[in-house]
Write a protein that holds these residues in place. Structure first.
Motif, PDB file in Angstrom:
ATOM      1  N   LEU A   1     -31.912 -18.188 -20.206  1.00 39.11           N
ATOM      2  CA  LEU A   1     -33.280 -18.623 -19.935  1.00 39.11           C
ATOM      3  C   LEU A   1     -33.519 -20.042 -20.419  1.00 39.11           C
ATOM      4  O   LEU A   1     -34.197 -20.830 -19.743  1.00 39.11           O
ATOM      5  N   ILE A   2     -32.971 -20.390 -21.590  1.00 38.31           N
ATOM      6  CA  ILE A   2     -33.100 -21.765 -22.075  1.00 38.31           C
ATOM      7  C   ILE A   2     -32.441 -22.725 -21.093  1.00 38.31           C
ATOM      8  O   ILE A   2     -33.011 -23.761 -20.727  1.00 38.31           O
TER       9      ILE A   2
ATOM     10  N   LEU B   1     -34.994 -14.344 -12.986  1.00 38.05           N
ATOM     11  CA  LEU B   1     -35.756 -14.456 -11.746  1.00 38.05           C
ATOM     12  C   LEU B   1     -37.195 -14.856 -12.039  1.00 38.05           C
ATOM     13  O   LEU B   1     -37.767 -15.722 -11.360  1.00 38.05           O
ATOM     14  N   ASN B   2     -37.789 -14.250 -13.047  1.00 39.93           N
ATOM     15  CA  ASN B   2     -39.177 -14.548 -13.386  1.00 39.93           C
ATOM     16  C   ASN B   2     -39.354 -16.018 -13.760  1.00 39.93           C
ATOM     17  O   ASN B   2     -40.359 -16.648 -13.398  1.00 39.93           O
ATOM     18  N   VAL B   3     -38.385 -16.568 -14.492  1.00 40.24           N
ATOM     19  CA  VAL B   3     -38.451 -17.973 -14.885  1.00 40.24           C
ATOM     20  C   VAL B   3     -38.436 -18.871 -13.645  1.00 40.24           C
ATOM     21  O   VAL B   3     -39.225 -19.823 -13.529  1.00 40.24           O
TER      22      VAL B   3
ATOM     23  N   ILE C   1     -41.322 -22.419  -9.745  1.00 37.34           N
ATOM     24  CA  ILE C   1     -41.729 -22.753  -8.376  1.00 37.34           C
ATOM     25  C   ILE C   1     -43.248 -22.785  -8.274  1.00 37.34           C
ATOM     26  O   ILE C   1     -43.839 -23.699  -7.684  1.00 37.34           O
ATOM     27  N   ARG C   2     -43.901 -21.782  -8.845  1.00 35.23           N
ATOM     28  CA  ARG C   2     -45.362 -21.733  -8.809  1.00 35.23           C
ATOM     29  C   ARG C   2     -45.988 -22.967  -9.460  1.00 35.23           C
ATOM     30  O   ARG C   2     -46.979 -23.509  -8.970  1.00 35.23           O
TER      31      ARG C   2
ATOM     32  N   GLY D   1     -41.037  -6.645  -6.306  1.00 28.25           N
ATOM     33  CA  GLY D   1     -40.512  -7.984  -6.076  1.00 28.25           C
ATOM     34  C   GLY D   1     -41.627  -8.986  -5.803  1.00 28.25           C
ATOM     35  O   GLY D   1     -42.638  -8.985  -6.508  1.00 28.25           O
ATOM     36  N   TYR D   2     -41.458  -9.771  -4.731  1.00 26.29           N
ATOM     37  CA  TYR D   2     -42.411 -10.837  -4.427  1.00 26.29           C
ATOM     38  C   TYR D   2     -42.681 -10.912  -2.920  1.00 26.29           C
ATOM     39  O   TYR D   2     -41.882 -10.435  -2.105  1.00 26.29           O
ATOM     40  N   ARG D   3     -43.789 -11.558  -2.561  1.00 23.26           N
ATOM     41  CA  ARG D   3     -44.118 -11.793  -1.154  1.00 23.26           C
ATOM     42  C   ARG D   3     -44.686 -13.198  -1.008  1.00 23.26           C
ATOM     43  O   ARG D   3     -45.571 -13.595  -1.761  1.00 23.26           O
TER      44      ARG D   3
END
Length: 224
Positions: free
Chosen positions: A89-90, A191-193, A198-199, A219-221
């Motif tokens: 993550l780092i 994935l969350n990172v 991106i957001r 997941g995501y949309r």
């Protein structure tokens, strides 16, 4: 000089062996042992992809990555024997595009580098995301929000691009791992990172996203 790959690793024999293997299969490569030599190469030569170890002899690859990111935007793939989620993550948070665990298979490492090189060299026309103020330029790996350019790292762009291909559909985390990371296993935290990064670049308010919606437990949309 032009190098398709620069390897920064204080394990001299491993670095040289990796470099020689790449050259055998047509990927021009150079190996250096430390950050000073790395920065010197980046300043005077052209480099497409950087492979960076974390535990260098007199410095941290994390520190070197931060310095590189102030001046260069080339893809950075961390290679390390450190395998904790925190290290991964780092690495991704400070500007790494991928994390490859040692010991690695030379053929797999080469394949990953070739995939990145192919994407960088293959051109395509910008693909607009209809009626949403968001567009992608596949060749430059950039996004545009209401005409304003947003630069994404390699993995970030691949995630956004794949979500666009499945726009308005729920895309599972497993599907994203399979298509973006391939056979390399990463945690949900990884994935969350990437999604958060991106957001922060495309959303007016990352805490209340307009485009990338979280589907809890699935997941995501990407909504258009």
């Amino acid at each position: 000089m032009r190098y398709q790959c620069l390897i920064v690793d204080d394990e001299k024999e491993l670095g040289q062996a990796t470099c020689e293997y790449f050259e055998m299969f047509g990927v021009t490569a150079k190996h250096v042992l430390n950050g000073a030599d790395c920065m010197e190469v980046l300043e005077k030569d052209e480099v497409k992809v950087l492979l960076l170890d974390i535990n260098l002899e007199k410095e941290s690859g994390f520190t070197l990555c931060k310095e590189i990111r102030k001046r260069y935007s080339l893809p950075i793939l961390f290679i390390s024997a450190r395998q904790t989620d925190d290290d991964i993550l780092i690495a991704l948070n400070i500007g790494g595009d991928d994390y490859i665990k040692k010991p690695y298979t030379l053929s797999v490492l080469l394949a990953k580098v070739k995939v990145i090189l192919k994407r960088m060299e293959s051109g395509s026309n910008p693909a607009p995301l209809t009626d949403c103020g968001l567009s992608l330029d596949e060749k430059a790996m950039k996004a545009y929000v209401n005409g304003k350019e947003v630069t994404l790292k390699t993995k970030e762009f691949r995630l956004l691009s794949y979500l666009y291909q499945r726009k308005n559909e729920v895309v599972s985390k497993k599907d994203l791992f399979d298509h973006v990371w391939g056979d390399e296993f990463f945690s949900d935290g990884t994935l969350n990172v990437h999604i958060r990064k991106i957001r922060e670049k495309i959303e007016e308010n990352p805490n209340e996203p307009k485009y990338i919606k979280t589907i809890w437990g699935t997941g995501y949309r990407l909504e258009i």
